[in-house]
Design an enzyme around this catalytic site. Sequence first.
Site, PDB file in Angstrom:
ATOM      1  N   ASP A 113       0.939  -1.135   0.212  1.00  0.00           N
ATOM      2  CA  ASP A 113       0.034  -0.073  -0.288  1.00  0.00           C
ATOM      3  C   ASP A 113       0.773   1.801   0.172  1.00  0.00           C
ATOM      4  O   ASP A 113       1.388   1.513   0.867  1.00  0.00           O
ATOM      5  CB  ASP A 113      -0.851   0.390   1.331  1.00  0.00           C
ATOM      6  CG  ASP A 113      -1.944   1.061   1.116  1.00  0.00           C
ATOM      7  OD1 ASP A 113      -2.214   1.785   0.181  1.00  0.00           O
ATOM      8  OD2 ASP A 113      -2.341   1.275   2.026  1.00  0.00           O
ATOM      9  N   LYS A 123       1.739   8.177   0.407  1.00  0.00           N
ATOM     10  CA  LYS A 123       1.287   7.892   2.049  1.00  0.00           C
ATOM     11  C   LYS A 123       3.149   9.002   2.436  1.00  0.00           C
ATOM     12  O   LYS A 123       4.102   8.716   1.274  1.00  0.00           O
ATOM     13  CB  LYS A 123       1.757   6.820   2.646  1.00  0.00           C
ATOM     14  CG  LYS A 123       1.087   5.869   2.389  1.00  0.00           C
ATOM     15  CD  LYS A 123       1.152   4.085   2.883  1.00  0.00           C
ATOM     16  CE  LYS A 123      -0.371   3.610   3.151  1.00  0.00           C
ATOM     17  NZ  LYS A 123      -1.468   4.321   4.158  1.00  0.00           N
ATOM     18  N   ARG A 167     -10.843  -0.554   2.470  1.00  0.00           N
ATOM     19  CA  ARG A 167     -12.678  -0.438   3.006  1.00  0.00           C
ATOM     20  C   ARG A 167     -13.476  -0.957   1.440  1.00  0.00           C
ATOM     21  O   ARG A 167     -13.975  -1.354   1.181  1.00  0.00           O
ATOM     22  CB  ARG A 167     -13.213   0.579   3.790  1.00  0.00           C
ATOM     23  CG  ARG A 167     -13.133   2.111   3.085  1.00  0.00           C
ATOM     24  CD  ARG A 167     -13.465   3.641   3.641  1.00  0.00           C
ATOM     25  NE  ARG A 167     -11.996   2.999   4.431  1.00  0.00           N
ATOM     26  CZ  ARG A 167     -11.771   4.238   5.504  1.00  0.00           C
ATOM     27  NH1 ARG A 167     -12.520   5.386   5.479  1.00  0.00           N
ATOM     28  NH2 ARG A 167     -10.235   4.490   5.980  1.00  0.00           N
TER      29      ARG A 167
END
Length: 501
Positions: free
Chosen positions: A268, A275, A349
């Site tokens: 990720d 990030k 999600r």
Amino acid sequence: MDFRTHVIAPGATSRFGADALLIVCAGDALAPGLDEPLATAVNEAVAHGDFAHKAGKQAYLRQVPGVKAARVMVAAVLQSSPKALKAAVAGALGTLKGLGAKHLAVLLHGFGPLSAAHAEAVATAWGDALYVYRTTKPSAPAAPALQKLTLLAASKAEATALGEGLARGAAIVEGVTLARELANRPGNHCTPTMLADEARKMSRAQGLRVEVMDKKAIEKLGMGSFLAVAQGSAEPPRFIVMHYEGVPKGAAKNAAPVVLVGKGITFDTGGISLKPGPEMDEMKFDMGGAASVIGTMRAIAQLKPKVNVIGVIAATENMPGGRAVKPGDVVTSMSGQTIEILNTDAEGRLILCDALTYTERFKPAAVVDIATLTGACVIALGNVRSGLFSADDGLATELQAAGDAALDPCWRMPVDEDYDEALKSNFADMGNIGGRAGGAVTAAMFLKRFTAKLRWAHLDIAGTAWKSGAAKGATGRPVGLLTHFVLSQEGKAHAGKGTAK
């Protein structure tokens, strides 16, 4: 691993044949009944200041005259609980695993009646302490010499109970070890394809039925939200479904399955909502939910409970690039609901919502999703307890009890409808984030929108799936919790809530 029990006669511990003997003493003083050579050795260690009956204390006594085991170690616990025992055994194994002993005998002295939970604690401590990652590290230490564990019992009845605990613990150790191994592998090794291959390999070895769907099949299912996350990566996504059939077809009217859904983001970056660089390497652990589902299916296959279990995993990378989804994009989920993607780093999600919709076809007794979902949950609960979200009081209670029994605890968090307001969007049925405040809760509320037909719970394991720092590595949690939960469902007749699709 070779776990077994042995009924030991009073006064015979010193004569038991093993390479090493570990005595775990409960209480603030040495309880009566220990063999004379051993009791004398322990008391002398206390007198010399080498040992004390205090939590966390241990002493390596080496060879004790009159004792057959060449190595003797003593550890102290103040409470006779499985939790205290696990910590003591883990500490002792930290010393013993570096020695040449192959066979370890363990005596629990002063504990009173022993239960299966005590044996399971010993077994899982063994698994945690002896695991060594070496897949991409040829210079890793050699595997410890320890191969066999014998837990000494005072009677046949006690040995039976301890044997049950060792069997359960051994299965959990296998599952936890597999989950740790998969999560520890770097992102260039543990791709969605490799994760699917490992799930297929485990399933076939354990007699499970497994399906692996490629991008074309995922598109056919209409999983627009899942595919939106996957579209920025050169690695193709995979959708994995594993079936354990503990109840033969037609044998029970309400053999609705328990379904476990794992988030499988194999790396990720955050996508376009990139990030920060520091600690981004740890985002290989973002498939910890998927790893725990595979590990749990491995444990369940070994224990063979009479319950049907299905493991579902959505696996992809979350990468930036010219094809990546952008903040503000609107996608259509498998349920037909539209989602405005306000932050591409809230991607877990987005893949889970389609996986949850997919599970409706099984008419499940319960669905539990497991995900390293939010940093907000780490802030709220740290790395001790996983976050538990469910509107179903009964299901939440069962999961909490399973976590307590497995020494893999969780903490129930709110899912009040008031939190749902934060997900409103002017351009779609919902946004994928709700702001910083209550971030773990709003993430769960997002998932809840896709569970109207399900008896559902969500476990946020962002704080418990791995450790940082010098002990960096996957923990294998919550395989223990999930295994105990599945075992607790054996014999329960739940009618499924889902509707066929």
